[in-house]
Design an enzyme around this catalytic site. Structure first.
Site, PDB file in Angstrom:
ATOM      1  N   LYS A  44       6.723  56.406 -61.418  1.00 16.04           N
ATOM      2  CA  LYS A  44       5.666  56.533 -62.437  1.00 16.04           C
ATOM      3  C   LYS A  44       6.218  56.243 -63.835  1.00 16.04           C
ATOM      4  O   LYS A  44       5.559  56.471 -64.834  1.00 16.04           O
ATOM      5  CB  LYS A  44       5.096  57.961 -62.403  1.00 16.04           C
ATOM      6  CG  LYS A  44       4.268  58.274 -61.181  1.00 16.04           C
ATOM      7  CD  LYS A  44       4.037  59.758 -60.977  1.00 16.04           C
ATOM      8  CE  LYS A  44       3.339  60.449 -62.067  1.00 16.04           C
ATOM      9  NZ  LYS A  44       3.053  61.870 -61.757  1.00 16.04           N
ATOM     10  N   LYS A  46       8.385  57.923 -65.315  1.00 11.46           N
ATOM     11  CA  LYS A  46       8.481  59.208 -66.020  1.00 11.46           C
ATOM     12  C   LYS A  46       9.791  59.866 -65.617  1.00 11.46           C
ATOM     13  O   LYS A  46      10.157  59.847 -64.449  1.00 11.46           O
ATOM     14  CB  LYS A  46       7.347  60.153 -65.572  1.00 11.46           C
ATOM     15  CG  LYS A  46       6.034  59.982 -66.282  1.00 11.46           C
ATOM     16  CD  LYS A  46       5.100  61.162 -65.916  1.00 11.46           C
ATOM     17  CE  LYS A  46       3.961  61.243 -66.891  1.00 11.46           C
ATOM     18  NZ  LYS A  46       3.098  62.404 -66.662  1.00 11.46           N
TER      19      LYS A  46
END
Ligand code: C2G
Length: 130
Positions: A44, A46
């Site tokens: 993601k 992240k």
């Protein structure tokens, strides 16, 4: 027994997350939170400040969270919904429309995000302090 499900990283847990979970829980008798693993977060783009186990602990302290399970990939939602007999999937509206493909399986609801707070803001504050 009606079941609600939601997905997320829930890093540096904050009131925006809590507001989402509280509103999601109101759509059923139990709320399942599918928590992004550290590995999936990389997919993601992240990098969470807190490791999966700590983020999981935070969520398990919340009385209206019934179950926390790992989110390992983008594709597992359909199986999650079937396995847990989910009635409603709830996400913040930054995901508006992205999970409509699941509508034949369950209701899909997007709730307004809580303004003024995000894990990224908290990370910025932390970075500026150090
Ligand atoms: N959220 C919110 N208000 C904020 C911040 C977050 O309502 N101020 C909501 C998001 O919309 C999301 C949930 O809280 O529904 C969790 O947010 P994140 O941890 O940022 O999750 P995200 O990275 O969006 O992961 O497969 C779906 C993804 O795993 C969702």
């Amino acid at each position: 027994m009606t079941t609600v499900i939601t997905y997320g990283t829930f890093d540096l847990f904050h009131f925006g997350h809590l507001e989402l979970l509280k509103r999601a829980a109101a759509y059923g008798d139990r709320l399942i939170v599918v928590l992004s693993t550290d590995e999936f977060n990389l997919q993601k783009n992240k990098i969470s400040r807190q490791p999966y186990d700590l983020r999981k602990q935070n969520l398990e302290c919340i009385k209206f969270v019934s179950l926390v399970i790992p989110e390992n990939n983008w594709e597992q939602k359909e199986n999650d919904i079937k396995t847990h007999h989910v009635n409603t999937l709830v996400m913040g509206d930054d995901w508006n429309g992205k999970f409509d493909y699941l509508m034949p399986l369950c209701k899909v609801i997007y709730l307004p995000r809580t303004p003024g707070i995000s894990s990224s803001i908290l990370k910025e504050i932390e970075n500026n302090k150090s």
